[in-house]
Design an enzyme around this catalytic site. Structure first.
Site, short mmCIF file in Angstrom:
data_model
loop_
_atom_site.label_atom_id
_atom_site.label_comp_id
_atom_site.label_asym_id
_atom_site.label_seq_id
_atom_site.Cartn_x
_atom_site.Cartn_y
_atom_site.Cartn_z
N GLU A 115 0.79 -1.23 0.00
CA GLU A 115 0.00 0.00 0.00
C GLU A 115 0.82 1.28 0.00
OE1 GLU A 115 -3.27 -0.15 -0.37
OE2 GLU A 115 -3.07 -2.34 -0.40
N SER A 150 -53.27 -18.46 41.67
CA SER A 150 -52.89 -19.07 42.95
C SER A 150 -51.43 -18.85 43.34
CB SER A 150 -53.18 -20.57 42.92
OG SER A 150 -54.57 -20.80 42.87
#
Length: 812
Positions: free
Chosen positions: A187, A465
């Site tokens: 690069e 319940s």
């Protein structure tokens, strides 16, 4: 002689003078404009590089697995966990992150990891198993036994900023040398020589492109590539190229080469994971190879470098041939630059591109649980901190338990929906560690990947319940009036209320007359519960509910006693967590610690508890709920779990079977299950036929410990005759041991205590009286010819002869 000026010369001089002034003015204006323009660009660069360069999402981790001798863990379970952690199955364990299994042993090299409480280095371990239990852990390097170690946690999610980008930040000094060399070779060969723009690279690229007849090489430096990614849009224009050049020059002017290279390593775009962009080599290494950057070899590093020119075009998974060609070119460039040898080149080229299976990073792996984590974090952190500061959030989630839960939910809901009128079911389940209140699993709906309505936290439904233990706990907190054997009326009741008459009834539509308090809760009798609740006061029951952890305001209606109380599964779990904690309130928590990106522990969430309800009364309530599981509505659990597990739990069903509930615990886990429909229509399931069955299927997979209720010092246990509630002895028939709070033990004795045992009566009847008298006279040297002067001399002969014998056995 008069001299006259030449008009042409004068005009020319005048024009030149004007042009010079205009040019100088224009140059000045342009210089001023350029100065301010460059100043603004310089400020832009300084501001970004000085401050926070990236918004780093928070990473959320599951609870790490502690490995120790005696842990119940199958080798296959450990293998599954290692695969979730992206460990590689390989014999060569030279690098961290590898494992293999040989017979009853698993060999692995763990990765180093920074936990919230300590750092753990990589370890080379051998784990030995026998009957799905770890029997030994050996450090292969030293040959010494290790009592305990832990694996790094599984990442289960991330909290992203608006731009869904993620990174694993690396320092320039920590970057592998092959990585920086590969980037320089391909690069920017002159990176350390130019000032941001390389005219030599531009010329070389132009020449290469002319020779190829197409664009084959770019002339951008690493600095320019960083500028494009960091500051500029993707548009292609002359203005952007000019900005790029100026910004590159300014960046090089203000910052060192190493700083620029480090930013490049972390910023460069290298792929896409669904909606999330992969930025930087640190994250790309994990995404493509399942390893940290430091664990990669030359061929893998070269493959990542190859992505720079086109992450999509050279995608390692979708375009492997193209990517392989580009990787080999990178390697050739590295040889050309003398960064590697010909031997290294040949070895690297021989290796294929082996990427890990593509799995989307954990953005929403367990969305309902992550929703809870975010809500609990919001009490201490603003939203921006969660999505930009790179926090590490360590949670309580156990992925093994969570995965088992998801399997059970899918299986059981599918089974339920095979029945008529049982369709479109939804569910919510919360699982906690009984001893700590840590949430280890959570489902907010039947679809575990759905991030919508979180029913576990937000679905407020009648609990039926499930409220009853609070009613009986309130009663038992007054031992002078209520004990387990107090007689209660299970008889019809009618109450006149403002909006009409309330006539509750039992589920079986029968009344059972006079029943013991213990039996009333065991069999979930509604009428008995209402009678108790009205006697002790609804306000007292509400007070108990608040002490158990319910924070919402509760309306004092009598129907509350039968569960006309809307709560979320989370709130129900908190209530039962206090019962499971022996009366100690422990806040449910999903977080263990929060750590900054620098490794500093910002917050820890320690185990806290506070006694809020009477421990002895809680113990009594829990013993009744054990009976619920043994002979009441929860007894089907023992078809799935061992008989000695002494499970504790309670079913709940609302009117018209709109809601099916169950909450109960083993020695290690408390689990609350709700099943219903979002439109609040009937599901045709009771707590027993619905939620309990899902609970059974799940707990069979994860529960490993039995319940051991520890009686407080104020509890005394005695034999009681259940038929009358009176004190008995173990010699009596059909008696049981009941616990009582000190001072509340029955005083009166059951008739069975005074009755002669049948065996004694039989003996008395069969032994001849003369034989007994002869034996007694001989033992005690009594002269049989002397008159008998005892008090029994006036009694009939048979009565007098047997009375001492009978008295002896009756008193003993």
């Amino acid at each position: 002689m008069t001299t006259t000026s030449n008009p042409d010369t004068s005009n020319h001089t005048s024009f030149f003078s004007w042009f010079l002034r205009v040019s100088l003015a224009s140059l000045l204006i342009m210089s001023i404009f350029l100065f301010f323009y460059l100043s603004s660009l310089d400020e832009k660069i300084r501001t970004t590089f000085k401050g926070k360069r990236w918004d780093i999402p928070a990473r959320v981790y599951a609870n790490p697995l502690d490995l120790y001798v005696g842990l119940k863990l199958a080798p296959t379970e450990l293998e599954d966990l290692l695969r979730q952690l992206h460990y590689r199955r390989e014999r060569d364990l030279s690098d961290a992150g590898g494992f293999y299994r040989h017979k009853h042993n698993i060999f692995l090299r763990t990765r180093p990891f920074e936990f919230w409480d300590s750092a753990q280095a990589s370890q080379h371990l051998k784990l030995s198993f026998q009957k799905n239990i770890i029997t030994a852990i050996t450090d292969i390097t030293t040959g010494k036994a290790i009592p305990i170690t832990r694996l790094e946690p599984v990442q289960i999610g991330s909290f992203y900023p608006k731009r869904k980008e993620d990174r694993v930040l690396i320092k320039f000094k920590d970057a592998p040398q092959f990585l920086t060399q590969g980037l320089l070779a391909t690069e920017d060969r002159n990176f350390y020589e130019h000032n941001g723009i390389s005219f030599r690279s531009i010329a070389r690229a132009m020449l290469a492109n002319m020779r190829a007849g197409k664009l084959v090489q770019g002339g951008s430096t690493i600095t320019q590539q960083l500028i494009k990614n960091f500051y500029l849009s993707s548009e292609r224009s002359l203005k952007r190229k000019i900005n790029e050049a100026f910004l590159a020059l300014l960046l090089e002017l203000n910052y060192a080469k190493e700083e620029i290279f480090e930013a490049y390593l972390n910023e460069i775009y290298l792929g896409q994971d669904g909606a999330s962009a992969i930025h930087g080599f640190g994250l790309a290494s994990e995404f493509y190879f399942g390893r940290t950057l430091q664990e990669l070899d030359l061929s893998q590093i070269a493959a990542l470098v190859a992505l720079v020119r086109g992450p999509s075009y050279y995608d390692l998974r979708r375009n492997p041939k193209r990517a392989l060609t580009r990787r080999n070119l990178v390697l050739d460039k590295m040889l050309e630059a003398e960064y590697i040898t010909a031997k290294q080149l040949a070895t690297a080229k021989e290796k294929s591109l082996k990427t890990v299976e593509r799995k989307h990073r954990s953005v929403n792996r367990y969305p309902s649980f992550l929703d809870l984590v975010k809500r609990q974090l919001a009490k201490h952190y603003p939203q921006e901190s969660l999505t930009t500061e790179g926090l590490k959030i360590f949670t309580t989630l156990d992925t093994r338990v969570q995965d088992s839960l998801e399997v059970s939910v899918k299986l059981k809901l599918k089974d339920f929906e095979l029945r008529k009128r049982t369709q479109d079911l939804e569910t919510a389940v919360i699982v906690t560690r009984r001893e700590s209140g840590e949430i280890v699993a959570l489902m907010g709906g039947r679809n575990p990947a759905e991030a919508g309505f979180n029913r576990a936290l937000d679905a407020s439904r009648q609990i039926g319940s499930l409220v009853k233990p609070a009613v009986y706990l309130t009663a038992l907190s007054n031992p002078k009036k209520y004990t387990l054997t107090t007689w209660i009326q299970d008889t019809p009741i009618k109450l006149k209320l403002k909006d009409g008459v309330w006539k509750p009834r039992n589920y079986d539509k029968k009344s059972h007359g006079i029943v013991s308090l213990h039996s009333a809760l065991t069999h979930s009798y509604n009428l008995a519960t209402v009678n108790i609740g009205l006697n002790i006061g609804v306000d007292k029951v509400i007070q108990t509910l608040h002490q158990l952890g319910i924070e919402n305001e509760i309306a004092p209606y009598p129907s509350l006693l039968l569960g006309a109380l809307p709560l979320s599964p989370f709130e129900v779990t908190q209530m039962y967590q206090t019962l499971a904690g022996d009366g100690f309130f422990t806040p449910l928590r999903a977080i263990r610690a929060v750590v900054s990106k620098s490794g500093e522990t910002l917050n820890s969430y320690p185990f806290t508890l506070k006694q809020t309800v009477n421990a002895a009364a809680t113990y009594l309530t829990n013993t009744i709920m054990q009976s619920v599981m043994q002979v009441g509505t929860g007894q089907s659990a023992y078809e799935y779990l061992p008989k000695d597990f002494a499970l504790v739990g309670k079913t709940g069903t609302t009117n018209k079977s709109k809601d099916s509930w169950f909450s109960g615990y083993s020695g290690d886990y408390l689990t609350t299950v709700w099943i219903g429909r979002d439109d609040n229509k009937s599901v045709g399931l009771t707590g027993t036929t619905g939620a309990l069955q899902l609970w059974n299927n799940f707990m069979q997979k994860v529960a490993k410990q039995k319940v051991n209720l520890i009686a407080p010092s104020t509890i005394e246990k005695v034999w009681v005759d259940p038929s009358n509630g009176l004190l008995a002895s173990p010699k009596c028939d059909n008696v049981e041991v009941y616990p009582y709070i000190s001072g509340s033990i029955p005083i009166k004795k059951s008739p069975c205590v005074h009755a002669k045992p049948e065996i004694i009566e039989s003996i008395i009847e069969k032994i001849p009286v003369d034989a007994v008298n002869s034996w007694v006279n001989e033992v005690f040297d009594i002269d049989a010819d002397k008159p008998n002067n005892s008090n029994n001399s006036n009694k009939p002969e048979s009565e007098s002869e047997n009375s001492w014998f009978e008295d002896f056995f009756s008193n003993n």
